[in-house]
Scaffold this motif. Sequence first.
Motif, PDB file in Angstrom:
ATOM      1  N   LEU A  98       0.694  -1.398   0.290  1.00 11.13           N
ATOM      2  CA  LEU A  98      -0.035  -0.024   0.332  1.00 11.13           C
ATOM      3  C   LEU A  98       1.419   1.505   0.032  1.00 11.13           C
ATOM      4  CD1 LEU A  98      -3.075   1.146  -0.394  1.00 11.13           C
ATOM      5  CD2 LEU A  98      -2.745   0.429   2.664  1.00 11.13           C
TER       6      LEU A  98
ATOM      7  N   LEU B 119       0.615   4.116  -3.081  1.00  9.43           N
ATOM      8  CA  LEU B 119       0.451   5.144  -2.734  1.00  9.43           C
ATOM      9  C   LEU B 119       1.599   6.505  -3.041  1.00  9.43           C
ATOM     10  CD1 LEU B 119      -1.178   4.932   0.991  1.00  9.43           C
ATOM     11  CD2 LEU B 119      -2.146   5.633  -1.993  1.00  9.43           C
TER      12      LEU B 119
ATOM     13  N   SER C 289       1.311   9.050  -5.606  1.00 14.95           N
ATOM     14  CA  SER C 289       1.075  10.424  -5.042  1.00 14.95           C
ATOM     15  C   SER C 289       1.226  12.076  -6.195  1.00 14.95           C
ATOM     16  CB  SER C 289       2.670  10.595  -4.571  1.00 14.95           C
ATOM     17  OG  SER C 289       3.878  10.760  -5.146  1.00 14.95           O
TER      18      SER C 289
ATOM     19  N   SER D 110       9.774   4.823  -5.907  1.00 15.58           N
ATOM     20  CA  SER D 110       8.211   2.971  -6.423  1.00 15.58           C
ATOM     21  C   SER D 110       8.659   2.351  -6.779  1.00 15.58           C
ATOM     22  CB  SER D 110       7.311   3.677  -5.582  1.00 15.58           C
ATOM     23  OG  SER D 110       5.887   2.936  -5.704  1.00 15.58           O
TER      24      SER D 110
ATOM     25  N   ARG E 101      -2.562  -0.029  -6.580  1.00 15.47           N
ATOM     26  CA  ARG E 101      -1.651   1.072  -7.935  1.00 15.47           C
ATOM     27  C   ARG E 101      -3.318   0.618  -9.004  1.00 15.47           C
ATOM     28  NH1 ARG E 101       0.218   1.677 -12.358  1.00 15.47           N
ATOM     29  NH2 ARG E 101       1.012  -0.576 -12.838  1.00 15.47           N
TER      30      ARG E 101
ATOM     31  N   ILE F  99      -6.241   1.594  -7.002  1.00 17.60           N
ATOM     32  CA  ILE F  99      -6.476   2.788  -7.460  1.00 17.60           C
ATOM     33  C   ILE F  99      -6.812   4.129  -8.600  1.00 17.60           C
ATOM     34  CG2 ILE F  99      -5.787   5.234  -6.730  1.00 17.60           C
ATOM     35  CD1 ILE F  99      -3.960   3.624  -4.467  1.00 17.60           C
TER      36      ILE F  99
ATOM     37  N   TRP G 208      -4.812  15.225  -0.665  1.00 17.58           N
ATOM     38  CA  TRP G 208      -4.715  15.028  -1.242  1.00 17.58           C
ATOM     39  C   TRP G 208      -4.881  13.572  -0.430  1.00 17.58           C
ATOM     40  CZ3 TRP G 208      -0.929   9.921  -0.769  1.00 17.58           C
ATOM     41  CH2 TRP G 208      -1.096   9.542  -2.001  1.00 17.58           C
ATOM     42  N   TRP G 209      -4.437  13.608   0.919  1.00 20.58           N
ATOM     43  CA  TRP G 209      -5.143  11.861   1.486  1.00 20.58           C
ATOM     44  C   TRP G 209      -6.034  11.805   2.282  1.00 20.58           C
ATOM     45  CZ3 TRP G 209      -3.212   8.052   2.821  1.00 20.58           C
ATOM     46  CH2 TRP G 209      -3.641   7.328   4.362  1.00 20.58           C
TER      47      TRP G 209
ATOM     48  N   MET H 155      -7.545  10.525  -0.873  1.00 23.34           N
ATOM     49  CA  MET H 155      -7.833   8.744  -0.738  1.00 23.34           C
ATOM     50  C   MET H 155      -8.204   8.267  -0.036  1.00 23.34           C
ATOM     51  SD  MET H 155      -5.480   7.329  -3.841  1.00 23.34           S
ATOM     52  CE  MET H 155      -4.484   8.398  -4.728  1.00 23.34           C
ATOM     53  N   ARG H 156      -8.053   8.192   1.592  1.00 20.90           N
ATOM     54  CA  ARG H 156      -8.879   7.801   2.631  1.00 20.90           C
ATOM     55  C   ARG H 156     -10.250   8.307   2.723  1.00 20.90           C
ATOM     56  NH1 ARG H 156     -10.253   9.332   7.445  1.00 20.90           N
ATOM     57  NH2 ARG H 156      -8.655  12.150   7.241  1.00 20.90           N
TER      58      ARG H 156
ATOM     59  N   LEU I 233      -9.402   4.908  -1.142  1.00 20.27           N
ATOM     60  CA  LEU I 233      -9.137   3.642  -0.872  1.00 20.27           C
ATOM     61  C   LEU I 233     -10.490   2.921  -1.094  1.00 20.27           C
ATOM     62  CD1 LEU I 233      -6.314   4.810   1.167  1.00 20.27           C
ATOM     63  CD2 LEU I 233      -6.313   3.360  -0.618  1.00 20.27           C
TER      64      LEU I 233
END
Length: 217
Positions: A38, A42, A46, A55, A108, A111, A129-130, A133-134, A138
Amino acid sequence: MQAFWRDAVEFLPILMSGVALTIIVTIGSLLLSTTLGLVWALMRVSGIGVFAGFSAGLINVIRGIPIIVLLFYLYFVMPELGLTLTALQAAILGLGIAYSAYQAENFRAGIEAIDKGQIEAAQAIGMGWWQTMRRVVLPQAVRIVLPPYGNIMIMMLKDSSQASTITVAELALQGKLIASSTFKNTSVFTLVALMYLTMSIPLILLVRHFEKRAGQK
């Protein structure tokens, strides 16, 4: 057939101790690979070039190293560098790292399957952004990745047998030890195969359930 059942009664208690270690290795490496995967996923999505590049490169490196070589490196080489791991720790860490690359690609894909319009709408109402995602991405991605995630679980259960190469006395190694001391190869390895199958069937049914649910949406 009667001889097989007699052997089963004799060998099952020993093999069950191997089953316990197989389950520990599988669950431990599954949790580690999920967490790392994960994180890698991410970083890939990002939008930050350094994180995405790191990554991508790390995933390619991990995928290019055979699991058995990674296990050998952690168990035999790391002590020379000052870090000594038990065989069980090395097995969980090695399998977890190896499978994190596949988990990352799975996450990925999930997402990136989410409609971009939803992300733009979330950002338009002030979500970072986070937070996007949360709260938006996700939860939907999880439903998409569940079927392939289940397949990874099955693969990890079977690949846990590679831990035997660094002396983890899981099911495969216990079977090998019994067979080498009794010479009852047919009975022992038939039992080992049946025990792996018994552990795999619930996971196979779970994957089928996830696939049906995904197909209905």
